[in-house]
Write an enzyme that holds these catalytic residues in place. Structure first.
Site: not given
Length: 284
Positions: A31, A33, A74-75, A77, A108-109, A112
């Site tokens: 991850q 983020r 989906g972290e 969520r 995915e990040n 965003r």
């Protein structure tokens, strides 16, 4: 290799949605983020409370802990569900190697818009590492220019203090790039000055071009301001015995004039707040 920018977290037809205990789920090790917006998570939690989870998260079996599942996508969520004290969450279990997991999590990040510049830079660096890509190859695959990717990655050369101000949006990326030529110590004292005085990018560039001179001048100004002002000298009005001395001096001058042969007349007028002597020299 091609990255997975077409991935939309859709439920595969051959995959079943499972209810998995939240206690069995661990965050994605890849991850990028580092900070999550608590307000955004709270808004998502409210949506989950009202509408339920419309899209399951994607997980895989954790190789190091067989009873655990690692989040692939989906972290946010997952965190929102945690805040609601859910016991379980709908999830799809995928079989995926580390390289693909890392790519999906990073991409995915990157898709965003709220990803801060430091996390974005870390994501690019990780993508290059896990996929063995050059900056040029990565830029092409993520739809950015090579200079864009390079400028992001350069921000990682800033000190943790400067990076924290970037993440909190107290300074801009242009401010950060202006400090890249400075030593770690100078970066830290410079960024404190930028935030304290709200310096523009142009002012920051000027400071960075001669940081020692800037702070030397600043120290001189502060020393000058701190120096106590000398009180103005007051005009001394002599009274009392000093006044009598002056009157006697005038009378002594009159006496000397008479002794020299001059005919001198004088008149004294004494008032409460004044004393007047009128002198008249006469010809013989």
């Amino acid at each position: 290799m091609a990255l997975f920018f077409g991935h939309k977290n859709k439920v595969p037809e051959n995959k079943q949605v499972q209810e998995i205990e939240l206690d069995q789920i661990v965050p994605n090790r890849y991850q990028p983020r580092r900070t999550f917006n608590e307000e955004s998570i709270a808004e998502l939690a409210q949506t989950l409370k009202e509408q339920g989870l419309l899209q399951p998260i994607i997980v895989r079996k954790d190789s190091s802990e067989p009873e655990k599942y690692e989040i692939i996508a989906g972290e946010r969520r997952y965190r929102a569900a945690q805040s609601l004290k859910w016991a379980k969450i709908p999830a799809i279990v995928e079989e995926m190697d580390d390289e693909k997991v890392a790519s999906l999590a990073l991409i995915e990040n990157l898709q965003r818009e709220d990803l801060n510049p430091i996390d974005e830079a870390q994501a690019y660096l990780e993508l290059m590492k896990v996929n063995d890509l050059t900056q040029t190859e990565l830029a092409k695959q993520v739809g950015k220019t090579q200079s864009y990717v390079a400028n992001k990655i350069r921000l990682l050369r800033l000190t943790p203090k400067v990076q924290s101000f970037l993440v909190s949006k107290k300074i801009s990326q242009r401010h950060g790039r202006a400090l890249l030529s400075l030593s770690s110590e100078d970066q830290d004292r410079a960024v404190s000055e930028i935030v304290k005085k709200g310096l523009t990018v142009k002012e920051t560039e000027l400071m960075a071009s001669d940081v020692d001179g800037y702070f030397a001048d600043l120290e001189k100004q502060e020393t000058k301001q701190d120096k106590p002002k000398q009180p103005k000298k007051k005009t001394v009005i002599k009274t009392g015995s000093d006044f009598k001395v002056q009157v006697n001096t005038i009378k002594q001058a009159i006496k000397m004039a008479r002794e020299s042969g001059l005919e001198v007349k004088y008149k004294e007028d004494k008032e409460k707040d004044s004393y007047k002597i009128t002198i008249e020299l006469l010809r013989k």
